[in-house]
Scaffold this active site. Structure first.
Site, mmCIF file in Angstrom:
data_model
loop_
_atom_site.group_PDB
_atom_site.id
_atom_site.type_symbol
_atom_site.label_atom_id
_atom_site.label_comp_id
_atom_site.label_asym_id
_atom_site.label_seq_id
_atom_site.Cartn_x
_atom_site.Cartn_y
_atom_site.Cartn_z
ATOM 1 N N SER A 101 0.850 -1.106 0.070
ATOM 2 C CA SER A 101 -0.017 0.075 -0.102
ATOM 3 C C SER A 101 0.797 1.287 0.107
ATOM 4 O O SER A 101 0.412 2.475 -0.230
ATOM 5 C CB SER A 101 -0.663 0.034 1.378
ATOM 6 O OG SER A 101 -0.085 -0.215 2.259
ATOM 7 N N GLU A 156 -9.388 -10.019 3.923
ATOM 8 C CA GLU A 156 -9.808 -8.721 3.375
ATOM 9 C C GLU A 156 -11.142 -8.605 2.779
ATOM 10 O O GLU A 156 -11.368 -9.502 1.952
ATOM 11 C CB GLU A 156 -8.645 -8.150 2.559
ATOM 12 C CG GLU A 156 -9.024 -6.554 2.333
ATOM 13 C CD GLU A 156 -7.791 -6.062 1.650
ATOM 14 O OE1 GLU A 156 -8.083 -4.951 1.185
ATOM 15 O OE2 GLU A 156 -6.798 -6.448 1.703
#
Length: 290
Positions: free
Chosen positions: A71, A207
């Protein structure tokens, strides 16, 4: 908030923190402590970190593990997705985080293209993160499709955190940011979870998974589950620090709770600095040398 219990004083080590200038007191979180936490019903906490200063703050606050995530593509390098991120870009970020902490487990994300071709490539990448970046563990995406890679890395003595459900590196194949595990997809999610456990992963990230499905996976697994938009019935929670601290501009995912608005705080401080310089209020006599 309770932290992962670390009762084994015999295995405690003292780590010199080059930024604190003193020997740290708290013992290091190890992968075995994740298992202890699951057995004792103590929630595991994780945040992403990409630099020394945030790592030090999160570590001192008692966060159990820090993920140097791909990320960083969105939050450090300015890419639209995580896909362009390379191992060479993540290694210095991981090194900075690892050198700053005294307690938290540091997990390095293995970026897209660094493990997909097979177990040998996966091991080479994992070894680089351990040797060059001083990571404590690595994370890679994929369930059944990544079990051979996980097994090979673990067999070399490197801890692996798995990642299933929505896997950002596969967003184009998944059709975008789509919730995974609904309907018939629940069976595949459970199959993936069991596959990474059997391959030797010490924990698995779930997730963007329906809460009920994540709860079922958590019951079936012996290893801890770490939720990212997976509801409350998992063994721990992970968030991207720029999301939870309110640094992200624009829309944030539904599962994100913003605990601060640091973007506004910094913006106000920058404007105040600029105004003081423009008006001559800074620097004043107290900021000047004679």
């Amino acid at each position: 908030m309770p932290e992962i219990p670390i009762p084994d004083a015999a295995n405690a080590v003292e780590v010199q923190n080059p930024y604190a200038g003193a020997t740290a007191g708290p013992k290091r979180v190890r992968t075995r402590h994740f298992q202890n936490a699951k057995q004792q019903g103590i929630s595991i906490t994780g945040l992403t970190s990409y630099d020394m200063m945030t790592a030090q703050i999160f570590d001192q606050a008692g966060i159990d593990f820090l993920l140097v995530g791909d990320s960083a593509g969105n939050n450090v390098f300015g890419y639209e997705t995580t896909l362009p991120v390379t191992v060479d870009e993540l290694i210095p970020l991981t090194r900075a985080v690892a050198r700053a902490v005294t307690r938290a487990l540091v997990v390095a994300d293995m970026p897209f293209g660094s493990y997909e071709t097979g177990p040998s490539e996966a091991l080479r990448t994992a070894v680089r993160f351990m040797k060059e970046a001083q990571a404590h563990a690595v994370k890679l995406e994929g369930g059944v499709r990544s079990r051979k890679q996980i097994s090979r890395i673990v067999s070399a003595g490197i801890p692996v955190m798995a990642h299933i459900g929505f896997t950002p590196q596969s967003e184009h194949g998944l059709g975008g940011h789509m919730i995974q595990g609904r309907g018939a997809g629940a069976d595949q999610l459970i199959t993936d979870a069991l596959a990474v456990q059997d391959a030797g992963a010490f924990a698995v990230v779930l997730e963007m998974v329906p809460s009920a499905v994540a709860a079922e996976v958590t019951k079936r697994l012996e290893i801890p589950t770490i939720g990212v938009g997976a509801g409350p019935d998992v063994d721990g929670q992970l968030m991207v620090w720029t999301d939870f601290a309110g640094m992200t501009e624009g829309r944030v995912p539904r599962f994100v709770r913003q605990y601060a608005n640091m973007r506004s705080v910094l913006s106000d401080a920058v404007r105040a600095f600029k105004d003081d310089v423009d008006t001559g209020a800074y620097p004043g006599p107290e900021h000047s040398y004679e």
